[in-house]
Design an enzyme around this catalytic site. Structure first.
Site, mmCIF file in Angstrom:
data_model
loop_
_atom_site.group_PDB
_atom_site.id
_atom_site.type_symbol
_atom_site.label_atom_id
_atom_site.label_comp_id
_atom_site.label_asym_id
_atom_site.label_seq_id
_atom_site.Cartn_x
_atom_site.Cartn_y
_atom_site.Cartn_z
ATOM 1 N N ALA A 173 19.307 -6.439 28.071
ATOM 2 C CA ALA A 173 17.949 -6.350 28.084
ATOM 3 C C ALA A 173 17.436 -7.725 27.491
ATOM 4 C CB ALA A 173 17.471 -5.364 27.073
ATOM 5 N N HIS A 197 1.153 -12.929 20.532
ATOM 6 C CA HIS A 197 1.806 -12.321 21.809
ATOM 7 C C HIS A 197 3.012 -11.448 21.112
ATOM 8 C CE1 HIS A 197 4.174 -12.449 25.826
ATOM 9 N NE2 HIS A 197 4.602 -11.575 25.036
ATOM 10 N N LEU A 199 13.406 -13.771 28.452
ATOM 11 C CA LEU A 199 12.686 -14.157 29.464
ATOM 12 C C LEU A 199 11.053 -14.757 29.283
ATOM 13 C CD1 LEU A 199 13.564 -11.461 32.277
ATOM 14 C CD2 LEU A 199 14.265 -14.025 31.970
ATOM 15 N N LYS A 233 -2.958 -8.742 30.539
ATOM 16 C CA LYS A 233 -1.605 -9.496 30.802
ATOM 17 C C LYS A 233 -1.217 -9.355 32.436
ATOM 18 C CE LYS A 233 2.133 -11.548 29.596
ATOM 19 N NZ LYS A 233 3.130 -10.771 28.881
ATOM 20 N N HIS A 291 4.478 -17.757 26.335
ATOM 21 C CA HIS A 291 5.799 -18.196 25.877
ATOM 22 C C HIS A 291 6.451 -19.189 26.881
ATOM 23 C CE1 HIS A 291 6.041 -15.073 29.024
ATOM 24 N NE2 HIS A 291 6.156 -14.369 28.362
ATOM 25 N N HIS A 333 5.652 -7.448 20.981
ATOM 26 C CA HIS A 333 5.812 -6.206 21.646
ATOM 27 C C HIS A 333 6.202 -5.396 20.397
ATOM 28 C CE1 HIS A 333 6.356 -7.974 25.711
ATOM 29 N NE2 HIS A 333 6.573 -8.966 24.992
ATOM 30 N N LEU A 334 5.356 -4.323 20.271
ATOM 31 C CA LEU A 334 5.634 -3.527 19.161
ATOM 32 C C LEU A 334 6.241 -2.334 19.661
ATOM 33 C CD1 LEU A 334 2.245 -3.683 17.361
ATOM 34 C CD2 LEU A 334 4.323 -4.852 16.581
ATOM 35 N N ARG A 335 6.364 -1.896 20.840
ATOM 36 C CA ARG A 335 7.120 -0.749 21.421
ATOM 37 C C ARG A 335 6.098 0.355 21.133
ATOM 38 N NH1 ARG A 335 9.136 -4.315 24.709
ATOM 39 N NH2 ARG A 335 11.172 -5.152 24.027
ATOM 40 N N ASP A 378 6.489 -13.331 20.904
ATOM 41 C CA ASP A 378 7.115 -12.718 21.934
ATOM 42 C C ASP A 378 8.079 -11.854 21.145
ATOM 43 O OD1 ASP A 378 7.554 -11.463 24.405
ATOM 44 O OD2 ASP A 378 8.667 -13.182 25.068
ATOM 45 N N ASN A 410 3.415 -3.708 27.795
ATOM 46 C CA ASN A 410 4.450 -3.069 28.783
ATOM 47 C C ASN A 410 5.237 -1.883 28.214
ATOM 48 O OD1 ASN A 410 5.802 -4.861 26.821
ATOM 49 N ND2 ASN A 410 7.228 -5.583 28.558
ATOM 50 N N HIS A 463 2.477 -14.096 32.292
ATOM 51 C CA HIS A 463 3.823 -14.391 32.289
ATOM 52 C C HIS A 463 4.085 -15.256 33.434
ATOM 53 C CE1 HIS A 463 8.175 -13.156 31.306
ATOM 54 N NE2 HIS A 463 8.168 -13.767 32.583
ATOM 55 N N HIS A 491 15.077 -4.734 21.421
ATOM 56 C CA HIS A 491 15.661 -3.701 22.296
ATOM 57 C C HIS A 491 16.805 -3.265 21.262
ATOM 58 C CE1 HIS A 491 13.957 -4.841 26.062
ATOM 59 N NE2 HIS A 491 13.904 -6.179 25.456
#
Ligand code: NCD
Ligand code: ZN
Length: 359
Positions: A273, A25, A229, A109, A184, A27-29, A257, A53, A146, A261
């Site tokens: 964020a 899990h 979150l 997801k 998470h 987030h690589l953006r 996770d 996302n 989530h 940001h």
């Protein structure tokens, strides 16, 4: 494998060699942020499950393929991003079939709309997705969740437990053969639910939820760096997560996770964020947690085996080695044209990967 080497001083130095771990899990953006995020994740993770996302979200196999190519352009050889697709009210069974056939999109997801960062495109009524869950069960595609309700009347600290009671229990009952990952997890209720459920139900655990509780975020002043979150909970929940992660129960495995940001978005006068950046030191931080519990022998299962088994990938054939060598995390990192404050920035981490790194 845990090895003991004698130092000349007679002290013990204990190094650990693990099969190369995976992060299920992350987030690589996108765009200019990939230079930072892919380099950090690929330093020692073999596979990562990339969250969808983005804006707009990654909703189908073609978008996921294009995103994967943008990631691979920054990656060393052998780094394998696998892609989660974003479930929306408009997801079709054809998209589920395509996902099951692609070979690189093993999961959808589910973000309840409004639950977290970039979840506005998420699902408005989970029950309305049941025909899609039916297709996922049939095609053996994983549902990654989530798990928080979004009702304004529900206290933010109760949202995960409420989701388990009101929604997850129903999904698991209606779709007993659907493979589900509660992402998470942050509560003892989640630990109990997943422990008691069938082998089709698993959970990822982040390192920040193992290291911190809500006192770390709130006492002495609100610390945006710890705001994520689902939100950090009280210490009894942190303790339940630590016990689950270090238990050797294959239902619990590594998912950082890591969710960067820019500093200006986290340390803003109005709003903060949600997301903690841990990819720069994730396996080393997990090693600290496991060492504190005297459970370093359980790290390999949690980090390198149970996730791959659940996703039905081969466990990685090669290894990394960690040693108890203290190092200092940079206070701030370059993040495209922005600044990123990493978890533990300016502080010391007690373990260091000394073999198996890729760059
Ligand atoms: C994540 C993000 O920033 O994309 N934020 C977070 O607090 N974890 C989204 C998510 O996984 O909830
Ligand atoms: Zn996430």
């Amino acid at each position: 494998m845990v090895q003991f080497d004698h130092l000349p001083s007679g002290l013990f130095m204990q190094s650990i060699t693990l099969k190369r771990p995976d992060d299920w899990h992350i987030h690589l953006r996108d765009d200019t942020y990939l230079e930072r995020t892919v380099k950090d994740a690929a330093r020692y993770f073999g596979r990562v499950l990339v969250m969808p996302n983005l804006i707009p979200p990654v909703t189908d196999v073609n978008l996921a393929r294009a995103y994967r190519d943008r990631i691979l352009a920054h990656a060393p050889d052998h780094f394998t991003p696998v892609m989660a697709l974003y479930l929306t009210d408009a997801t079709t069974t054809d998209t589920v079939v395509a996902a099951s056939q692609s070979g690189f999109t093993p999961a959808f997801k589910l973000y309840p709309a409004g639950a977290t960062t970039n979840s506005a495109f998420g699902v408005n009524a989970v029950e309305a997705m049941f025909p899609i869950f039916e297709a996922m069960q049939k095609q053996d595609v994983i549902l990654s969740i989530h798990g928080e309700v979004t009702d304004e009347g529900v206290d933010i600290f109760d949202r995960e437990a409420m989701f388990i009671d009101t929604m997850l229990t129903r999904i698991v009952t209606e779709f007993p053969d659907l493979r589900i990952i509660l992402e998470h997890i942050t509560t003892k209720e989640a630990v109990q639910f997943v422990s008691a459920a069938s082998a089709k139900v698993a959970a990822t655990i982040t390192v920040h939820h193992l290291m911190y509780n809500r006192n770390d975020m709130l006492v002495g002043g609100m610390k945006p760096i710890h705001y994520c979150l689902p939100i950090l909970k009280r210490d009894i929940h942190q303790q339940a997560l630590i016990e689950a992660a270090t238990s050797g129960d294959a239902s619990f495995f590594l998912g950082t996770d890591s969710a960067p940001h820019p500093r200006h978005a986290k340390e803003s006068a109005c709003g903060c964020a949600a997301g903690c950046y841990t990819a720069h030191a994730a396996i080393e931080l997990y090693a600290e947690v496991f060492q504190n519990e005297d459970a370093l022998d359980k790290l390999e299962g949690f980090a390198s085996e149970y996730g791959a088994d659940f996703y039905r990938y081969e466990r990685n054939p090669d290894t990394i080695t960690l040693e108890p060598l203290a190092w200092q995390v940079d206070e701030s990192l370059t993040f495209g044209s922005d600044e990123l404050i990493p978890t533990r920035g300016g502080e010391t981490v007690q373990w260091k990967v000394t073999a198996g790194e890729r760059s």
